[in-house]
Design a protein around this motif. Sequence first.
Motif, PDB file in Angstrom:
ATOM      1  N   CYS A 148      52.566 -17.036   1.067  1.00 45.61           N
ATOM      2  CA  CYS A 148      51.120 -17.118   0.913  1.00 45.61           C
ATOM      3  C   CYS A 148      50.585 -15.709   0.673  1.00 45.61           C
ATOM      4  O   CYS A 148      51.062 -14.746   1.266  1.00 45.61           O
ATOM      5  N   LEU A 149      49.587 -15.592  -0.210  1.00 41.86           N
ATOM      6  CA  LEU A 149      49.003 -14.302  -0.531  1.00 41.86           C
ATOM      7  C   LEU A 149      47.549 -14.264  -0.081  1.00 41.86           C
ATOM      8  O   LEU A 149      46.777 -15.176  -0.378  1.00 41.86           O
ATOM      9  N   LEU A 150      47.183 -13.215   0.643  1.00 39.70           N
ATOM     10  CA  LEU A 150      45.810 -13.011   1.103  1.00 39.70           C
ATOM     11  C   LEU A 150      45.264 -11.770   0.408  1.00 39.70           C
ATOM     12  O   LEU A 150      45.848 -10.690   0.522  1.00 39.70           O
ATOM     13  N   VAL A 151      44.153 -11.916  -0.309  1.00 38.59           N
ATOM     14  CA  VAL A 151      43.561 -10.808  -1.061  1.00 38.59           C
ATOM     15  C   VAL A 151      42.110 -10.660  -0.627  1.00 38.59           C
ATOM     16  O   VAL A 151      41.305 -11.572  -0.809  1.00 38.59           O
ATOM     17  N   ASP A 152      41.775  -9.505  -0.070  1.00 38.10           N
ATOM     18  CA  ASP A 152      40.444  -9.312   0.504  1.00 38.10           C
ATOM     19  C   ASP A 152      39.642  -8.261  -0.260  1.00 38.10           C
ATOM     20  O   ASP A 152      40.075  -7.116  -0.394  1.00 38.10           O
ATOM     21  N   ASP A 153      38.494  -8.664  -0.757  1.00 36.75           N
ATOM     22  CA  ASP A 153      37.458  -7.737  -1.216  1.00 36.75           C
ATOM     23  C   ASP A 153      37.893  -6.823  -2.356  1.00 36.75           C
ATOM     24  O   ASP A 153      37.522  -5.657  -2.394  1.00 36.75           O
ATOM     25  N   ILE A 154      38.634  -7.356  -3.309  1.00 32.60           N
ATOM     26  CA  ILE A 154      39.066  -6.493  -4.408  1.00 32.60           C
ATOM     27  C   ILE A 154      37.915  -6.166  -5.348  1.00 32.60           C
ATOM     28  O   ILE A 154      37.925  -5.133  -6.017  1.00 32.60           O
ATOM     29  N   ALA A 155      36.898  -7.045  -5.414  1.00 34.80           N
ATOM     30  CA  ALA A 155      35.802  -6.823  -6.354  1.00 34.80           C
ATOM     31  C   ALA A 155      35.035  -5.545  -6.038  1.00 34.80           C
ATOM     32  O   ALA A 155      34.463  -4.922  -6.930  1.00 34.80           O
ATOM     33  N   SER A 156      35.022  -5.141  -4.766  1.00 34.70           N
ATOM     34  CA  SER A 156      34.295  -3.928  -4.390  1.00 34.70           C
ATOM     35  C   SER A 156      35.114  -2.665  -4.638  1.00 34.70           C
ATOM     36  O   SER A 156      34.595  -1.555  -4.546  1.00 34.70           O
ATOM     37  N   GLU A 157      36.393  -2.825  -4.935  1.00 36.26           N
ATOM     38  CA  GLU A 157      37.289  -1.681  -5.084  1.00 36.26           C
ATOM     39  C   GLU A 157      37.734  -1.434  -6.519  1.00 36.26           C
ATOM     40  O   GLU A 157      38.102  -0.323  -6.871  1.00 36.26           O
ATOM     41  N   LEU A 158      37.728  -2.486  -7.343  1.00 39.25           N
ATOM     42  CA  LEU A 158      38.257  -2.368  -8.694  1.00 39.25           C
ATOM     43  C   LEU A 158      37.169  -2.675  -9.722  1.00 39.25           C
ATOM     44  O   LEU A 158      36.287  -3.495  -9.476  1.00 39.25           O
ATOM     45  N   ASP A 159      37.270  -2.032 -10.880  1.00 43.32           N
ATOM     46  CA  ASP A 159      36.327  -2.358 -11.950  1.00 43.32           C
ATOM     47  C   ASP A 159      36.715  -3.701 -12.562  1.00 43.32           C
ATOM     48  O   ASP A 159      37.750  -4.291 -12.249  1.00 43.32           O
ATOM     49  N   GLY A 160      35.841  -4.201 -13.440  1.00 46.28           N
ATOM     50  CA  GLY A 160      36.034  -5.539 -13.972  1.00 46.28           C
ATOM     51  C   GLY A 160      37.365  -5.750 -14.652  1.00 46.28           C
ATOM     52  O   GLY A 160      38.027  -6.777 -14.459  1.00 46.28           O
ATOM     53  N   ARG A 161      37.809  -4.774 -15.447  1.00 46.82           N
ATOM     54  CA  ARG A 161      39.070  -4.926 -16.162  1.00 46.82           C
ATOM     55  C   ARG A 161      40.253  -5.023 -15.205  1.00 46.82           C
ATOM     56  O   ARG A 161      41.143  -5.871 -15.370  1.00 46.82           O
ATOM     57  N   ASN A 162      40.265  -4.179 -14.180  1.00 49.49           N
ATOM     58  CA  ASN A 162      41.376  -4.206 -13.229  1.00 49.49           C
ATOM     59  C   ASN A 162      41.325  -5.435 -12.332  1.00 49.49           C
ATOM     60  O   ASN A 162      42.371  -5.922 -11.896  1.00 49.49           O
ATOM     61  N   GLN A 163      40.116  -5.919 -12.041  1.00 51.46           N
ATOM     62  CA  GLN A 163      40.014  -7.180 -11.310  1.00 51.46           C
ATOM     63  C   GLN A 163      40.677  -8.303 -12.109  1.00 51.46           C
ATOM     64  O   GLN A 163      41.443  -9.109 -11.554  1.00 51.46           O
ATOM     65  N   GLU A 164      40.390  -8.351 -13.390  1.00 47.95           N
ATOM     66  CA  GLU A 164      40.972  -9.393 -14.233  1.00 47.95           C
ATOM     67  C   GLU A 164      42.493  -9.279 -14.276  1.00 47.95           C
ATOM     68  O   GLU A 164      43.205 -10.285 -14.227  1.00 47.95           O
ATOM     69  N   ARG A 165      42.989  -8.056 -14.353  1.00 43.56           N
ATOM     70  CA  ARG A 165      44.438  -7.858 -14.374  1.00 43.56           C
ATOM     71  C   ARG A 165      45.073  -8.363 -13.085  1.00 43.56           C
ATOM     72  O   ARG A 165      46.100  -9.055 -13.122  1.00 43.56           O
ATOM     73  N   LEU A 166      44.473  -7.976 -11.968  1.00 38.90           N
ATOM     74  CA  LEU A 166      45.041  -8.376 -10.682  1.00 38.90           C
ATOM     75  C   LEU A 166      44.990  -9.890 -10.507  1.00 38.90           C
ATOM     76  O   LEU A 166      45.985 -10.515 -10.101  1.00 38.90           O
ATOM     77  N   LEU A 167      43.864 -10.495 -10.819  1.00 39.54           N
ATOM     78  CA  LEU A 167      43.736 -11.943 -10.663  1.00 39.54           C
ATOM     79  C   LEU A 167      44.689 -12.686 -11.592  1.00 39.54           C
ATOM     80  O   LEU A 167      45.255 -13.717 -11.223  1.00 39.54           O
ATOM     81  N   SER A 168      44.869 -12.157 -12.795  1.00 37.25           N
ATOM     82  CA  SER A 168      45.804 -12.779 -13.727  1.00 37.25           C
ATOM     83  C   SER A 168      47.228 -12.735 -13.184  1.00 37.25           C
ATOM     84  O   SER A 168      47.984 -13.712 -13.297  1.00 37.25           O
ATOM     85  N   LEU A 169      47.591 -11.621 -12.555  1.00 39.05           N
ATOM     86  CA  LEU A 169      48.926 -11.508 -11.965  1.00 39.05           C
ATOM     87  C   LEU A 169      49.105 -12.466 -10.799  1.00 39.05           C
ATOM     88  O   LEU A 169      50.142 -13.113 -10.660  1.00 39.05           O
ATOM     89  N   VAL A 170      48.078 -12.534  -9.952  1.00 44.47           N
ATOM     90  CA  VAL A 170      48.150 -13.459  -8.814  1.00 44.47           C
ATOM     91  C   VAL A 170      48.390 -14.873  -9.318  1.00 44.47           C
ATOM     92  O   VAL A 170      49.242 -15.616  -8.793  1.00 44.47           O
ATOM     93  N   LYS A 171      47.644 -15.244 -10.345  1.00 46.17           N
ATOM     94  CA  LYS A 171      47.786 -16.596 -10.885  1.00 46.17           C
ATOM     95  C   LYS A 171      49.161 -16.803 -11.496  1.00 46.17           C
ATOM     96  O   LYS A 171      49.760 -17.876 -11.366  1.00 46.17           O
ATOM     97  N   SER A 172      49.695 -15.773 -12.162  1.00 49.67           N
ATOM     98  CA  SER A 172      50.988 -15.916 -12.829  1.00 49.67           C
ATOM     99  C   SER A 172      52.135 -16.102 -11.845  1.00 49.67           C
ATOM    100  O   SER A 172      53.139 -16.733 -12.169  1.00 49.67           O
ATOM    101  N   ILE A 173      51.990 -15.540 -10.642  1.00 46.10           N
ATOM    102  CA  ILE A 173      53.044 -15.695  -9.629  1.00 46.10           C
ATOM    103  C   ILE A 173      53.139 -17.145  -9.176  1.00 46.10           C
ATOM    104  O   ILE A 173      54.205 -17.643  -8.826  1.00 46.10           O
ATOM    105  N   GLY A 174      51.989 -17.834  -9.173  1.00 50.75           N
ATOM    106  CA  GLY A 174      51.986 -19.262  -8.874  1.00 50.75           C
ATOM    107  C   GLY A 174      52.158 -19.611  -7.416  1.00 50.75           C
ATOM    108  O   GLY A 174      52.763 -20.641  -7.086  1.00 50.75           O
ATOM    109  N   ILE A 175      51.617 -18.770  -6.523  1.00 53.42           N
ATOM    110  CA  ILE A 175      51.742 -19.057  -5.092  1.00 53.42           C
ATOM    111  C   ILE A 175      50.376 -19.398  -4.495  1.00 53.42           C
ATOM    112  O   ILE A 175      49.333 -19.127  -5.096  1.00 53.42           O
ATOM    113  N   GLN A 176      50.383 -19.979  -3.325  1.00 50.26           N
ATOM    114  CA  GLN A 176      49.127 -20.260  -2.633  1.00 50.26           C
ATOM    115  C   GLN A 176      48.451 -18.940  -2.285  1.00 50.26           C
ATOM    116  O   GLN A 176      49.057 -18.061  -1.678  1.00 50.26           O
TER     117      GLN A 176
END
Length: 359
Positions: A297-325
């Motif tokens: 299981c992956l827990l991701v807290d408050d990335i929107a306040s730390e990363l700009d829009g492009r890096n948020q999209e990159r991180l979220l895309s990676l999370v989704k690609s791993i395919g885990i809860q």
Amino acid sequence: MALLKLDIADVRNIESASLSPGDGLNLLFGANGSGKTSLLEAIYLVSRGKSFRSPQAARVIRFGQPCLTVSGRIGQPGAGVVVGIRLGRSEKEIRVGGRSCDSSAQLIRLFPAVLIQPASVALLEGPPRWRRQMLDWGVFHVEQDYLDLLRRFSRALDQRNAVLRGDVSCSSLEAWSGELARWGTMIAEMRLAYVERIRTQVEEMVSALLGRTDAELVVRPGWRTGWSYADALAASLAADRRQGYTECGPHKGDFTVLVGGRPAKDYLSRGQLKLLTYALLLAQAGRLEADQPGRVCLLVDDIASELDGRNQERLLSLVKSIGIQSFITFSADAQRAAAAAGPASRVFHVEQGRIRADA
């Protein structure tokens, strides 16, 4: 095994709440102080038997209450085992499948969770023990006997240090040095093997988040490179006697991330270090998912306040690609940022400690 249901009582500002998450992306929206991070903290309690925000139980328990309780059903739909945590100010009770459990090790193996948060950058900036803990968590899920091995090493280390501090026979020192060399060598070899195991995932994640292909993990066993641990112990014996403790060994082990052949923490910006840290943790989660599908299981807290829009999209895309809860928190007005994650299996809104599922 996925988290099928979570029940929370008296965790910080959450008096009582329940949720039934999906097995993919679970997005948590709420204002600052609404209880989003407390919800992640409750999930972490189910996985580790402790908080990631404070070692002091009194700070985690809702004000005025004697204890907190969290229970989760772990498994597949239609089945699963119930894990329960009751944490008081001076006591902790863990139950798995209705039976008391003396150690959190069973929780960690049953429901492994990886946490990504703004403070995660301390993994690279902080003391070596945090990096050792990351390695040991990973090896624990690969080697069934690793926890017992760590305990054997710790006992031998304590005994050798006791000999170094006291007036006892050299034969005792030699015996405990032999034990220490045996267990310490095995620990170092397993840590190195684990780094090799996740190397491909690290390279992929670093490339995706930082656009670099020159990142390298270098493991230091805790003694001079190229020496056996037994030889290192013999060479440091005089210094160990003066100090009264064992200087070298896996208890001093560490790893460094090199980028372009240079230590990343001395070369990259703080923002890049955060992305590098996230890449390491995502690699660890991805490797475990590949080895044991459906468990991590992956827990991701408050990335929107730390990363700009492009890096948020990159991180979220990676999370989704791993395919885990996954459970990902966003501020109440971050709908646009969360859209980068694509369709979510569940969306929850958190307000003043209350959790509401989006219809």
